[in-house]
Design a protein around this motif. Structure first.
Motif, PDB file in Angstrom:
ATOM      1  N   ASN A  64       2.993  26.333  91.308  1.00 55.18           N
ATOM      2  CA  ASN A  64       3.248  27.021  90.093  1.00 55.18           C
ATOM      3  C   ASN A  64       3.341  28.341  89.962  1.00 55.18           C
ATOM      4  O   ASN A  64       4.124  29.043  89.329  1.00 55.18           O
ATOM      5  CB  ASN A  64       2.369  26.214  88.789  1.00 55.18           C
ATOM      6  CG  ASN A  64       2.169  24.788  88.869  1.00 55.18           C
ATOM      7  OD1 ASN A  64       1.301  24.181  88.261  1.00 55.18           O
ATOM      8  ND2 ASN A  64       2.979  23.998  89.532  1.00 55.18           N
TER       9      ASN A  64
ATOM     10  N   GLN B 161     -11.058  19.116  92.426  1.00 56.66           N
ATOM     11  CA  GLN B 161     -10.470  20.188  91.240  1.00 56.66           C
ATOM     12  C   GLN B 161     -10.290  21.553  92.244  1.00 56.66           C
ATOM     13  O   GLN B 161      -8.993  22.017  91.707  1.00 56.66           O
ATOM     14  CB  GLN B 161     -11.820  20.479  90.612  1.00 56.66           C
ATOM     15  CG  GLN B 161     -11.394  21.134  89.284  1.00 56.66           C
ATOM     16  CD  GLN B 161     -10.957  20.375  88.161  1.00 56.66           C
ATOM     17  OE1 GLN B 161      -9.690  20.401  88.230  1.00 56.66           O
ATOM     18  NE2 GLN B 161     -11.462  19.478  87.688  1.00 56.66           N
ATOM     19  N   LEU B 162     -10.807  21.858  93.139  1.00 53.18           N
ATOM     20  CA  LEU B 162     -10.621  23.192  93.714  1.00 53.18           C
ATOM     21  C   LEU B 162      -9.327  22.782  94.747  1.00 53.18           C
ATOM     22  O   LEU B 162      -8.484  23.950  94.675  1.00 53.18           O
ATOM     23  CB  LEU B 162     -11.623  23.415  94.850  1.00 53.18           C
ATOM     24  CG  LEU B 162     -12.923  23.932  94.280  1.00 53.18           C
ATOM     25  CD1 LEU B 162     -13.875  24.112  95.527  1.00 53.18           C
ATOM     26  CD2 LEU B 162     -12.700  25.200  93.457  1.00 53.18           C
ATOM     27  N   TYR B 163      -9.233  21.666  95.219  1.00 49.67           N
ATOM     28  CA  TYR B 163      -7.664  21.478  96.044  1.00 49.67           C
ATOM     29  C   TYR B 163      -6.699  21.432  95.238  1.00 49.67           C
ATOM     30  O   TYR B 163      -5.529  22.099  95.516  1.00 49.67           O
ATOM     31  CB  TYR B 163      -7.842  19.839  96.831  1.00 49.67           C
ATOM     32  CG  TYR B 163      -6.474  19.381  96.774  1.00 49.67           C
ATOM     33  CD1 TYR B 163      -5.794  19.743  98.019  1.00 49.67           C
ATOM     34  CD2 TYR B 163      -6.292  18.525  95.839  1.00 49.67           C
ATOM     35  CE1 TYR B 163      -4.629  19.055  98.005  1.00 49.67           C
ATOM     36  CE2 TYR B 163      -4.941  17.774  95.774  1.00 49.67           C
ATOM     37  CZ  TYR B 163      -4.190  18.011  97.010  1.00 49.67           C
ATOM     38  OH  TYR B 163      -2.943  17.303  96.982  1.00 49.67           O
ATOM     39  N   HIS B 164      -6.819  20.950  93.823  1.00 50.50           N
ATOM     40  CA  HIS B 164      -5.608  20.982  93.037  1.00 50.50           C
ATOM     41  C   HIS B 164      -5.246  22.405  92.408  1.00 50.50           C
ATOM     42  O   HIS B 164      -4.264  22.637  92.270  1.00 50.50           O
ATOM     43  CB  HIS B 164      -5.729  20.092  91.833  1.00 50.50           C
ATOM     44  CG  HIS B 164      -4.781  19.552  91.025  1.00 50.50           C
ATOM     45  ND1 HIS B 164      -4.660  20.050  89.498  1.00 50.50           N
ATOM     46  CD2 HIS B 164      -3.411  19.412  91.130  1.00 50.50           C
ATOM     47  CE1 HIS B 164      -3.475  19.638  89.123  1.00 50.50           C
ATOM     48  NE2 HIS B 164      -2.730  19.403  90.032  1.00 50.50           N
ATOM     49  N   ALA B 165      -6.505  23.156  92.041  1.00 47.64           N
ATOM     50  CA  ALA B 165      -6.278  24.637  91.574  1.00 47.64           C
ATOM     51  C   ALA B 165      -5.573  25.270  92.581  1.00 47.64           C
ATOM     52  O   ALA B 165      -4.524  26.080  92.516  1.00 47.64           O
ATOM     53  CB  ALA B 165      -7.551  24.976  91.459  1.00 47.64           C
ATOM     54  N   ALA B 166      -5.770  24.847  93.962  1.00 46.08           N
ATOM     55  CA  ALA B 166      -4.796  25.546  95.057  1.00 46.08           C
ATOM     56  C   ALA B 166      -3.518  25.305  94.980  1.00 46.08           C
ATOM     57  O   ALA B 166      -2.626  26.203  94.859  1.00 46.08           O
ATOM     58  CB  ALA B 166      -5.665  25.041  96.406  1.00 46.08           C
ATOM     59  N   ALA B 167      -3.341  24.125  94.855  1.00 45.39           N
ATOM     60  CA  ALA B 167      -1.882  23.402  94.955  1.00 45.39           C
ATOM     61  C   ALA B 167      -1.271  24.265  93.463  1.00 45.39           C
ATOM     62  O   ALA B 167      -0.066  24.655  93.576  1.00 45.39           O
ATOM     63  CB  ALA B 167      -1.706  21.841  94.465  1.00 45.39           C
ATOM     64  N   VAL B 168      -1.697  24.333  92.430  1.00 45.46           N
ATOM     65  CA  VAL B 168      -1.409  24.901  91.208  1.00 45.46           C
ATOM     66  C   VAL B 168      -0.842  26.415  91.420  1.00 45.46           C
ATOM     67  O   VAL B 168       0.195  26.773  91.077  1.00 45.46           O
ATOM     68  CB  VAL B 168      -2.567  24.675  89.926  1.00 45.46           C
ATOM     69  CG1 VAL B 168      -1.940  25.617  88.729  1.00 45.46           C
ATOM     70  CG2 VAL B 168      -2.550  23.182  89.548  1.00 45.46           C
TER      71      VAL B 168
ATOM     72  N   ALA C  94      -4.972  16.369  89.444  1.00 42.51           N
ATOM     73  CA  ALA C  94      -5.970  16.923  88.915  1.00 42.51           C
ATOM     74  C   ALA C  94      -7.345  16.207  88.795  1.00 42.51           C
ATOM     75  O   ALA C  94      -8.383  16.589  88.825  1.00 42.51           O
ATOM     76  CB  ALA C  94      -5.367  17.299  87.484  1.00 42.51           C
TER      77      ALA C  94
ATOM     78  N   LEU D 160       0.921  16.241  97.992  1.00 45.08           N
ATOM     79  CA  LEU D 160       1.062  17.415  97.854  1.00 45.08           C
ATOM     80  C   LEU D 160       2.840  17.846  97.963  1.00 45.08           C
ATOM     81  O   LEU D 160       3.308  18.590  99.059  1.00 45.08           O
ATOM     82  CB  LEU D 160       0.448  18.238  98.667  1.00 45.08           C
ATOM     83  CG  LEU D 160       0.367  19.899  98.416  1.00 45.08           C
ATOM     84  CD1 LEU D 160      -0.033  20.250  96.831  1.00 45.08           C
ATOM     85  CD2 LEU D 160      -0.402  20.621  99.294  1.00 45.08           C
ATOM     86  N   GLN D 161       3.528  17.210  96.911  1.00 54.12           N
ATOM     87  CA  GLN D 161       4.958  17.394  97.094  1.00 54.12           C
ATOM     88  C   GLN D 161       5.565  17.285  95.811  1.00 54.12           C
ATOM     89  O   GLN D 161       4.829  16.822  94.979  1.00 54.12           O
ATOM     90  CB  GLN D 161       5.711  16.316  98.022  1.00 54.12           C
ATOM     91  CG  GLN D 161       6.896  16.419  98.526  1.00 54.12           C
ATOM     92  CD  GLN D 161       7.441  18.098  98.816  1.00 54.12           C
ATOM     93  OE1 GLN D 161       7.213  18.969  98.030  1.00 54.12           O
ATOM     94  NE2 GLN D 161       7.576  18.316 100.153  1.00 54.12           N
ATOM     95  N   THR D 162       6.769  17.978  95.678  1.00 55.47           N
ATOM     96  CA  THR D 162       7.207  17.605  94.203  1.00 55.47           C
ATOM     97  C   THR D 162       8.446  16.661  94.401  1.00 55.47           C
ATOM     98  O   THR D 162       9.048  16.484  95.443  1.00 55.47           O
ATOM     99  CB  THR D 162       7.898  18.992  93.743  1.00 55.47           C
ATOM    100  OG1 THR D 162       8.999  19.386  94.432  1.00 55.47           O
ATOM    101  CG2 THR D 162       7.001  19.971  93.547  1.00 55.47           C
TER     102      THR D 162
ATOM    103  N   ASP E 219      -0.818  11.600  83.972  1.00 55.92           N
ATOM    104  CA  ASP E 219      -2.443  11.752  83.956  1.00 55.92           C
ATOM    105  C   ASP E 219      -3.216  11.295  83.015  1.00 55.92           C
ATOM    106  O   ASP E 219      -4.066  10.628  82.930  1.00 55.92           O
ATOM    107  CB  ASP E 219      -2.628  13.415  84.126  1.00 55.92           C
ATOM    108  CG  ASP E 219      -2.557  13.808  85.591  1.00 55.92           C
ATOM    109  OD1 ASP E 219      -1.786  13.296  86.501  1.00 55.92           O
ATOM    110  OD2 ASP E 219      -2.825  14.875  85.958  1.00 55.92           O
TER     111      ASP E 219
ATOM    112  N   PRO F  21      11.649  15.916  92.347  1.00 47.82           N
ATOM    113  CA  PRO F  21      12.450  16.205  91.130  1.00 47.82           C
ATOM    114  C   PRO F  21      13.280  14.848  91.057  1.00 47.82           C
ATOM    115  O   PRO F  21      13.890  14.655  90.173  1.00 47.82           O
ATOM    116  CB  PRO F  21      13.325  17.351  91.683  1.00 47.82           C
ATOM    117  CG  PRO F  21      13.082  17.484  93.272  1.00 47.82           C
ATOM    118  CD  PRO F  21      11.547  16.852  93.586  1.00 47.82           C
TER     119      PRO F  21
END
Lengths: 299, 299
Positions: free
Chosen positions: A189, A178-185, A105, A128-130, A77, A132
């Motif tokens: 997380n 921002q709201l979409y990413h806050a949802a993912a966090v 973000a 919207l995925q991790t 980022d 690793p």
């Protein structure tokens, strides 16, 4: 009457780490293909290129973007804006090329200052995925939601790419990202934070860690299954769901005194949300919910 | 030299709802068997009994406990003590019989006042699992952690039963049960709270609910898989994990102003725990973690 497909864009990936390499592999499996990997470290970029049947040309970023129709920036980022500025200064930006980054973000507009002089539409595309590992990314990305936003010519390419890689493309307003990413966090997380906190407590309760981990995994899997099948309202159980103010108060007080404010506030916060669910769905009256909420204040 | 198995106890289940019926089915499949279903409502008890190959006798609670060696109380938490008191007053309690309830929040000792006059050892046996239906309970209980506590003669029976039903029996100190249950509440009710909160945000961000639900389910499944394989420290991603104070501050402020204190405090609480993980594991220095923490205060 066949609808003509737009010509495949020539694509450069800048910063081919796990995300960039995963995207390149999945794009190659579709009708699209990555032509250039732009990286400062040619050894790592060559390693990334070796994943591909038709390996992209590995070159410095300013060369990679020179003829690209679409630049995919898969850097960290905090590197997005500096990399764009550096490339703009280096003179390598192709006028009119579309630029997409993959940050969750940030909006695509963080690239605008550096690139608008070249008439480049900017946007973003966030799976919207991790990731690793590259292998895990390739296995998991299909079916994942891919949030796309930005200027029209950028977002249309983002949606096309998201579909090509097997994702679930969703266009989102730039001011709503921002709201979409806050949802993912919160969800992603937050789940890690909850399990970590729960393991701290089972450890304090004297449970062997391996049993506690296995037990928590089992119930979390079934809870997730309940949520998927029944929705969050019906899947909610526990003291908040039944307005059990005495249990909430006892446990909150025990956590505050024995485990400190971080765990206690986490316990309080999830239960306040749970009480909101129970109240909203009519399982608790306003009075019951208020009584339970007041049980979650320091005594 | 064969070790003699203790004689199977004669078991009464009081309040055969979903938990009681599930336990009776799994006990029947082992060498143990439930002889009596004690219930106020004979129609519902008969329905529960019909799940079993050798249906227990259905009778009022005070008759069900009269000859039982072991009483399993599978009633709601707030009914445990009153039911024990009522049975003690009705004169049906068999002296020396062991009593177990299945509450997660309460210790077995809540039954002591009512039952010690009869020399009954008391304890509890809590399967860490959800029971949306009897069928789901039967499918899910095997492998689940079963927390057992109480007086020696009660807890030994609890452990034996937990093993018989295919659970993962764990003995826990009575004074530690509160922490164990708080861990279960955090993980299980917390996950429901997080998903519900995340869906509120994706809705506010304009995402169609079905896409948001599917996208969140997908990433939560992989996050759970990451936690199981890598542990919570390595599975942690996101702004807290990288000490991204600017993103934490922006999102916290956006939630506070647009979505109210409950969601904002939930966002804050999970990120404070995430920062503790990142700091503990050395991914963030104390200074970085402090800077991120101070980004999560109302401006």
């Amino acid at each position: 009457m066949n609808r003509e497909q737009p010509a495949p864009p020539r694509i450069a990936v800048i910063g081919p780490g796990k995300v960039g390499t995963t995207l390149a592999i999945l794009l190659e499996r579709s009708r699209l293909h990555v032509d250039w990997f732009g990286a400062r470290d040619p050894v790592r970029a060559a390693e990334a290129a070796s994943y591909l049947v038709r390996p992209p040309a590995v070159c410095p970023p300013e060369e990679a973007v020179r003829e690209a129709d679409l630049v995919l920036l898969t850097v960290q980022d905090d590197a997005i804006e500096p990399v764009c500025s550096a490339l703009a200064k280096a003179g390598g930006v192709r006028p009119g090329s579309a630029w997409l980054h993959c940050s969750g973000a940030l909006p695509g507009s963080v690239m605008a200052n550096a690139l608008h002089h070249f008439g480049c539409p900017v946007g973003s595309m966030h799976p919207l995925q991790t990731f690793p590992t590259v292998e895990a990314g390739v296995a998991r990305l299909p079916g994942a939601l891919v949030a796309c936003e930005g200027e029209p010519n950028a977002v249309s390419l983002a949606l096309r790419l998201a579909k090509a890689i097997g994702g679930r493309p969703i266009q989102i307003g730039s001011d709503r990202k921002q709201l979409y990413h806050a949802a993912a966090v919160l969800a992603c997380n937050g789940l890690v934070a909850l399990v970590d906190a729960a393991l701290t407590l089972t450890n304090a309760a004297g449970l062997p860690e391996s049993d506690a981990r296995a037990g928590l995994s089992t119930i979390l899997e079934t809870t997730l299954d309940n949520i998927e099948r029944l929705g969050t309202t019906a899947a909610l159980t526990g003291p908040a769901a039944r307005g059990d103010a005495a249990t909430l108060n006892l446990q909150y007080a025990a956590l505050r005194s024995e485990n400190g404010p971080v765990l206690a506030e986490l316990y309080r916060a999830i239960n306040l949300q749970a009480l909101a669910i129970a109240q909203r769905s009519g399982r608790l009256t306003l009075e019951q919910a208020e009584k339970a909420r007041s049980a979650l204040t320091p005594s």
